[in-house]
Design a protein around this motif. Structure first.
Motif, short mmCIF file in Angstrom:
data_model
loop_
_atom_site.label_atom_id
_atom_site.label_comp_id
_atom_site.label_asym_id
_atom_site.label_seq_id
_atom_site.Cartn_x
_atom_site.Cartn_y
_atom_site.Cartn_z
N ASP A 175 9.19 8.88 -8.31
CA ASP A 175 7.76 9.14 -8.48
C ASP A 175 7.54 9.73 -9.87
O ASP A 175 7.88 10.88 -10.13
CB ASP A 175 7.27 10.12 -7.42
N LYS A 184 9.08 3.15 -4.60
CA LYS A 184 8.95 3.77 -3.28
C LYS A 184 10.25 3.68 -2.51
O LYS A 184 10.68 4.63 -1.86
CB LYS A 184 7.82 3.09 -2.50
N SER A 232 -3.24 17.86 -9.26
CA SER A 232 -3.89 17.03 -10.27
C SER A 232 -3.93 17.70 -11.63
O SER A 232 -3.77 17.06 -12.66
CB SER A 232 -5.31 16.68 -9.82
N THR A 266 0.85 -1.19 0.00
CA THR A 266 0.00 0.00 0.00
C THR A 266 0.88 1.23 0.00
O THR A 266 2.05 1.18 0.35
CB THR A 266 -0.92 0.05 1.24
N GLY A 267 0.29 2.36 -0.35
CA GLY A 267 1.04 3.61 -0.33
C GLY A 267 0.51 4.57 -1.37
O GLY A 267 -0.45 4.30 -2.09
N LYS A 268 1.17 5.71 -1.45
CA LYS A 268 0.79 6.77 -2.38
C LYS A 268 1.13 6.36 -3.81
O LYS A 268 2.14 5.71 -4.06
CB LYS A 268 1.54 8.05 -2.00
N GLU A 269 0.27 6.73 -4.75
CA GLU A 269 0.55 6.44 -6.16
C GLU A 269 1.87 7.08 -6.57
O GLU A 269 2.14 8.24 -6.25
CB GLU A 269 -0.57 6.98 -7.05
N ASN A 270 2.69 6.31 -7.27
CA ASN A 270 3.99 6.85 -7.68
C ASN A 270 4.37 6.47 -9.11
O ASN A 270 5.54 6.61 -9.49
CB ASN A 270 5.09 6.40 -6.70
N THR A 327 4.69 10.31 -11.22
CA THR A 327 3.47 11.11 -11.32
C THR A 327 3.77 12.59 -11.13
O THR A 327 2.91 13.43 -11.38
CB THR A 327 2.43 10.69 -10.26
N ASP A 328 4.96 12.92 -10.64
CA ASP A 328 5.32 14.32 -10.48
C ASP A 328 5.44 14.98 -11.84
O ASP A 328 6.06 14.42 -12.75
CB ASP A 328 6.66 14.46 -9.74
N VAL A 362 0.82 1.95 -7.59
CA VAL A 362 1.88 1.96 -6.57
C VAL A 362 2.96 0.96 -6.96
O VAL A 362 2.66 -0.21 -7.21
CB VAL A 362 1.32 1.60 -5.18
#
Length: 248
Positions: A84, A79, A203, A21-25, A86-87, A74
């Motif tokens: 990341d 991680k 976003s 689990t964790g933040k989308e990256n 998505t940045d 993820v």
């Protein structure tokens, strides 16, 4: 059989010591590739289980991990590495060109910002509101989206330096600077050009960042190089009050 395969996948992920689990990256494009590749790998590996159980289960576990990262967005490995995708990614361009025209004329042309779309295809228009503020409009590859922002001249040294930056709150952050120098023979102009585009955070920024593909960067680089050709064309030479004959 399905439960057994699921347990194998979970055991494989657990054995790597990775969190599930964790933040989308990972970005949308990479997620799609992971889903497609994971599906293909799981399918091929299941067919191998009968003849090569060890290799088959390893393939299923690896494919399951790819399906997981594609479905959740993820990537546990990213991680751990602090990566990341998505940045929003910036475009930073630095180019050096030499044009066969006097420095004063070249500077005057660039300083009149409304001239830039004449050779920069990625710019739809630049409207000068006053001596310092201008409204910029740019096209993304394919002309799917139009980007607009206000910019301000941040530094100006006549015939030597020109710098600008988008104003706070703009759709994107754009900054640029140009240094003008005489060539050794004193006839032409050396230009050192730096242009940066930064999509905003959040976003909205992620959506705009998806437009900042390699195509857009290549378009800007080609636009800068286009100035050399444009500076030797009749339109520019007429603007600069130069003769049609070029000195080599």
């Amino acid at each position: 059989m399905k439960n057994e395969l699921s347990n194998q996948i979970i055991d494989r992920i657990t054995s790597l010591g990775l969190e599930t689990t964790g933040k989308e990256n990972i970005d949308q494009g990479e997620r799609i590739v992971s889903l497609l590749a994971g599906t293909w790998l799981v399918y091929k590996s299941i067919k191998k289980i009968g003849k090569h159980p060890f290799l088959g289960f390893q393939g299923v576990a690896a494919g399951g991990l790819m399906l997981y990262r594609g479905a959740t967005g993820v990537c546990p490995i990213y991680k751990q590495l602090g990566k990341d995708t998505t940045d929003p990614q910036a475009i930073n361009i630095t180019e050096d060109i030499v044009v066969n025209a006097p420095r004063e004329n070249v500077y005057a042309f660039w300083r009149e910002l409304s001239n830039l779309p004449k050779f920069m295809k990625h710019l739809k228009s630049v409207e000068e509101i006053n001596e310092e503020i201008s409204l910029w409009s740019a096209n993304t590859p394919g002309g799917l989206v139009e980007l607009n922002w206000n910019a301000q001249i941040t530094r100006e040294e006549t015939n030597e330096y020109l710098g600008w930056q988008s104003l706070e709150g703009s759709m994107i952050v754009n900054a640029g600077k140009i240094e003008f120098k005489d060539t050794l023979n004193g006839i032409g102009t050396e230009l050192h050009i730096e242009i940066d585009y930064f999509p905003p955070a959040g976003s909205v920024g992620k959506g705009i960042a998806s437009l900042f593909s390699g195509l857009f960067e290549r378009m800007i680089r080609e636009d800068i190089q286009n100035f050399k050709t444009y500076a030797e064309a009749a339109d520019f030479r007429q603007y600069a009050g130069l003769s049609d004959s070029l000195t080599t």
